[in-house]
Write an enzyme that holds these catalytic residues in place. Structure first.
Site, PDB file in Angstrom:
ATOM      1  N   GLY A 240       0.389  -1.634  -0.011  1.00 11.60           N
ATOM      2  CA  GLY A 240       0.472  -0.014   0.014  1.00 11.60           C
ATOM      3  C   GLY A 240       1.030   1.389  -0.064  1.00 11.60           C
ATOM      4  O   GLY A 240       1.990   0.987   0.388  1.00 11.60           O
TER       5      GLY A 240
ATOM      6  N   GLY B 168       0.866   5.609   0.793  1.00 13.94           N
ATOM      7  CA  GLY B 168       0.143   6.617   1.289  1.00 13.94           C
ATOM      8  C   GLY B 168       1.044   8.179   1.867  1.00 13.94           C
ATOM      9  O   GLY B 168       1.713   8.339   1.081  1.00 13.94           O
ATOM     10  N   GLY B 169       0.213   9.150   3.028  1.00 10.59           N
ATOM     11  CA  GLY B 169       1.188   9.968   2.347  1.00 10.59           C
ATOM     12  C   GLY B 169       2.334   9.647   3.106  1.00 10.59           C
ATOM     13  O   GLY B 169       3.159  11.182   2.884  1.00 10.59           O
TER      14      GLY B 169
ATOM     15  N   GLY C 247       4.156   7.238   3.241  1.00  8.00           N
ATOM     16  CA  GLY C 247       5.557   6.482   2.190  1.00  8.00           C
ATOM     17  C   GLY C 247       5.029   5.687   1.866  1.00  8.00           C
ATOM     18  O   GLY C 247       4.004   5.810   1.622  1.00  8.00           O
TER      19      GLY C 247
ATOM     20  N   VAL D 290       4.787   1.366   1.654  1.00 10.37           N
ATOM     21  CA  VAL D 290       4.799   0.078   3.124  1.00 10.37           C
ATOM     22  C   VAL D 290       5.040  -1.272   1.925  1.00 10.37           C
ATOM     23  O   VAL D 290       4.298  -1.512   0.681  1.00 10.37           O
ATOM     24  CB  VAL D 290       3.640  -0.960   3.471  1.00 10.37           C
TER      25      VAL D 290
ATOM     26  N   LYS E  47       7.610  -0.612   5.890  1.00 14.37           N
ATOM     27  CA  LYS E  47       7.793   0.571   5.125  1.00 14.37           C
ATOM     28  C   LYS E  47       8.233   1.466   5.925  1.00 14.37           C
ATOM     29  O   LYS E  47       9.351   2.283   6.713  1.00 14.37           O
ATOM     30  CB  LYS E  47       6.508   1.243   6.694  1.00 14.37           C
TER      31      LYS E  47
ATOM     32  N   ASP F  98      -4.851   4.796  16.617  1.00  8.84           N
ATOM     33  CA  ASP F  98      -5.849   4.703  14.682  1.00  8.84           C
ATOM     34  C   ASP F  98      -5.677   3.233  14.770  1.00  8.84           C
ATOM     35  O   ASP F  98      -6.139   2.010  13.774  1.00  8.84           O
ATOM     36  CB  ASP F  98      -4.070   4.440  14.021  1.00  8.84           C
TER      37      ASP F  98
END
Length: 716
Positions: free
Chosen positions: A22, A24-25, A27, A29, A43, A137
């Site tokens: 995946g 994201g903002g 970095g 993974v 990550k 989270d």
């Protein structure tokens, strides 16, 4: 998972990279394999974040704290390098699907399974808190399901207990729908272990009912319900479980159970046989597939020659076997149309691949005017594409009428998903049909592109936890609707005193628009909020109050054209001479008819254009009016024309083999396309469309809506 790109390194910290899990903002993974052969989720933090000394200090501290976590139901840290140019951290890889994926595909889990899930996640929290961390989270996407039990993952935004937050002031950290009220209020000093208990309650509610307890939609509306409203727990069938989850979701952190209390009430679920038999088998099969991944081939660098893709499998050939059949039917049945102008194929055309795109629209119901415009826009784009001598493939269209009915829309989606020829869908064209169809398209990874359904509801389908979702909402979120109005009332016709009319007949929508304008008012302005109950259509008192407050602008924040017209008439009767405004939901023929002369001067924010007033669309307008024998282009046609143009752009590099849906989804998510209406691109971190290019201003002049242009460039 997605293949590695040419920009990805071959290895990081001695780990061989296998695939992308995946992005994201912060970095990327990766799925990686250590020197010893163990799989890891690795990550890598983007360099721009690592350049911030404060961020690097936080990452170093949290990597050290995460390495101390010792819990069976967490994914342990196996290696990390906080000092690397691009810091990275690796955790043991769990090959099972996420709880979010499992519930979306198989529905709610049985109560006993939810209790077992809760007990083991509570154990995981005990280990996290013992290490001095707060996870912050906890959500279905951060819970992996393995045959022996769940795993809580991703401590990337965990905060060491007592440490100072190294984040922007008032930044909300967490995932809307699963964050606690204290997180939603951005009160970092109040976020402790009870916040994780609240989030766990949200996760258990979702697992038991397949619905988040505070609903879906755009973030501000979900956050408002989290802070101010009771959770929706009607889908939890077992009374005892529902009561326990309700305690976890108490607004007051002190009223929530502690983690030890949760463990005592959930009971001991030590058996590995914790999942329903069918689901256990699915997870085990998926785990086996991941564990036997081959070493990846390195992708070619940009501009390098592209090899022909491998021949399709026998199963794929069987799926494509019916591609040569063309059926032409009317009414509610499939209307497959080959965009060749009725001409037979030439020898050159025979060598080109054919890409089939479906149009799903309301062609016979109450929304048939919009649906027909969308179909016409796509047809014209396909015809023009197939007329180009340098085209690399031919386009074929399959047009399906869902009549604006949700049940028919779901059936249409089922048929398209199983049609191996279809590589993408443009539409549906209404709220109800898009929401009824989107789950099927997401599960099949069949790209669905719509610019005509209500974005407040549909943005939940974009799935910010999974930016690789195949739902592409081409219009900005409703939460952005206030920006054009704020600019108009600041720069184009300044108003120092502003009254916001919140229509309780559409409470969530009205609150969303009013909240955006109140939180970010035009500079130096006074903002007053007034409510009108759903039980009345009398806007007279609000109009009188606006005059008493010397308001220079009044914004109707609801979504009903009929009630907006009543507001317009009341303002006219009261003698209001300022600027009245609303959002695109109101900008309809119904509003103009019902408001009559009171509609004059109303200003609207919108996400659609009048192509006749765009120099970039002049050729399109000429071709469209000639092709269909009309004097003007209907609403939605220009956006539909651009939607097919976007698809054609990302289809071009795919070679002559079958257009793989997941590959197309990935290419769409990373594409930037300059259309006749605007430039389309998607945010890497969330999967949402870039908003500002798609926000426009309109004003009613002489009884007719006049397009003013993109809101930052519009002039009166």
């Amino acid at each position: 998972m997605r293949p590695l790109t040419a920009q990805d390194p071959e290895s990081v910290g001695g780990h061989r990279l296998l695939a992308r899990i995946g992005t994201g903002g912060m970095g990327v993974v990766y799925l990686a394999r250590s020197k010893g052969g163990a799989l890891a989720a690795l990550k890598v933090i983007r360099a721009e974040h690592a350049a911030d000394p404060g961020f690097r200090a936080r990452f170093r501290r949290e990597a050290q704290a995460a390495a101390r976590i010792d819990g069976r139901w967490t994914a342990p840290v196996t290696a990390a390098d906080p000092e690397a140019a691009e810091p990275w951290i690796a955790t043991a890889f769990v090959p099972g699907p996420t709880l979010a994926e499992t519930v979306a595909e198989h529905g709610p889990l049985p109560p006993d399974t939810v209790r077992a899930l809760g007990a083991r996640l509570a154990e995981a929290l005990a280990a996290v808190h013992a290490a001095g961390l707060v996870h912050r989270d906890i959500k279905p996407g951060n819970v992996l399901l393995a045959p022996d039990g769940p795993r809580l993952i991703d401590f990337g935004i965990a905060r060491a207990g007592g440490a100072t937050a190294l984040t922007a002031t008032d930044a909300v950290i967490g995932t809307p729908g699963y964050l606690s009220p204290e997180q939603a209020r951005a009160r970092d000093e109040e976020v402790g272990p009870p916040s994780d208990v609240f989030s766990l309650g949200c996760v258990l509610a979702y697992a038991a009912s397949a619905r988040p307890p505070f609903g879906g939609g755009v973030a501000p509306a979900v956050i408002f319900r989290t802070v101010h409203e009771d959770p929706g727990l009607g889908g939890i069938t077992e009374d005892g479980l529902r009561t326990l989850v309700a305690r976890c979701l108490a607004k007051d952190p002190a009223a929530r159970p502690t983690v030890p209390e949760l463990l005592a009430q959930l009971g001991d679920f030590g058996s590995d046989d914790w999942l329903p038999p069918g689901l256990h088998a699915v997870i085990a099969e998926r785990s086996a597939q991941v564990l036997h991944l081959p070493e990846p081939e390195r992708p070619a660098a940009p501009g390098a020659p592209v090899d022909e893709p491998p021949a399709p499998s026998r199963r794929r050939l069987l799926m494509l076997g019916g591609a040569a059949a063309v059926v032409l039917a009317g009414g509610g049945s499939t209307a497959a149309w080959l965009a060749t102008g009725g001409k037979g194929p030439s020898s050159a055309a025979a060598s080109r691949p054919r890409r089939t795109v479906a149009v799903q629209a309301d062609l016979s119901g109450s929304g048939k005017e919009l649906g027909t415009s969308v179909e016409h826009g796509v047809r014209l784009a396909a015809e023009q594409h197939n007329a180009r001598a340098d085209r690399r493939f031919d386009l074929a269209l399959t047009v399906l009428d869902d009549g604006g009915d949700a049940d028919r829309a779901a059936e249409v989606a089922r048929r398209l998903v199983t049609d191996g020829r279809v590589c993408a869908v443009i539409g549906p064209t209404s709220d109800a049909t898009a929401l009824a169809a989107q789950d099927r398209y997401k599960k099949a990874l069949l790209p669905m592109l719509t610019a005509w359904a209500g974005s407040d509801a549909l943005y939940a389908a974009v799935d910010t936890e999974n930016p690789t979702s195949s739902v592409f909402q081409l219009r900005p979120s409703d939460s952005a609707s206030g920006a054009p109005l704020a600019r108009y009332l600041t720069s184009l016709r300044p108003a120092r005193r502003l009254v916001l009319v919140e229509d309780q007949a559409a409470r969530d929508y009205s609150w969303l628009i009013a909240h955006g304008l109140a939180e970010n008012p035009p500079s130096g302005r006074t903002v007053v909020r007034r409510q009108v109950t759903a039980a009345t259509a009398d806007f007279g008192p609000v109009a009188v109050a606006a005059l008493a407050a010397h308001a220079q602008a009044v914004v109707y924040c609801g979504e009903s054209p009929r009630r907006a017209a009543a507001c317009a008439r009341a303002l006219q009767a009261a003698g209001f001479t300022g600027t009245p405004a609303a959002t695109e939901a109101v900008l309809t023929p119904e509003f103009l008819r019902a408001a009559g002369t009171a509609a004059e001067g109303w200003v609207f924010s919108a996400t659609f254009v009048d192509p006749a007033r765009l120099t970039t669309a002049a050729g399109f307008v000429r071709s469209f009016t000639k092709r269909y024998g009309v004097r003007s282009v209907g609403r939605g046609a220009a956006e539909a024309y651009d939607a097919l143009g976007l698809l054609a752009q990302v289809l071009a590099p795919l070679g002559t083999g079958p257009a793989d849906r997941s590959t197309l989804t990935h290419r769409l998510r990373t594409a930037s396309y300059r259309g006749i209406t605007r430039t389309y691109a998607f945010r890497a971190a969330t999967g949402e469309v870039e908003e500002e290019p798609g926000l426009f201003l309109w004003r009613v002049q002489h009884g007719t809506p006049l397009f003013l242009g993109q809101y930052q460039q519009a002039k009166v």
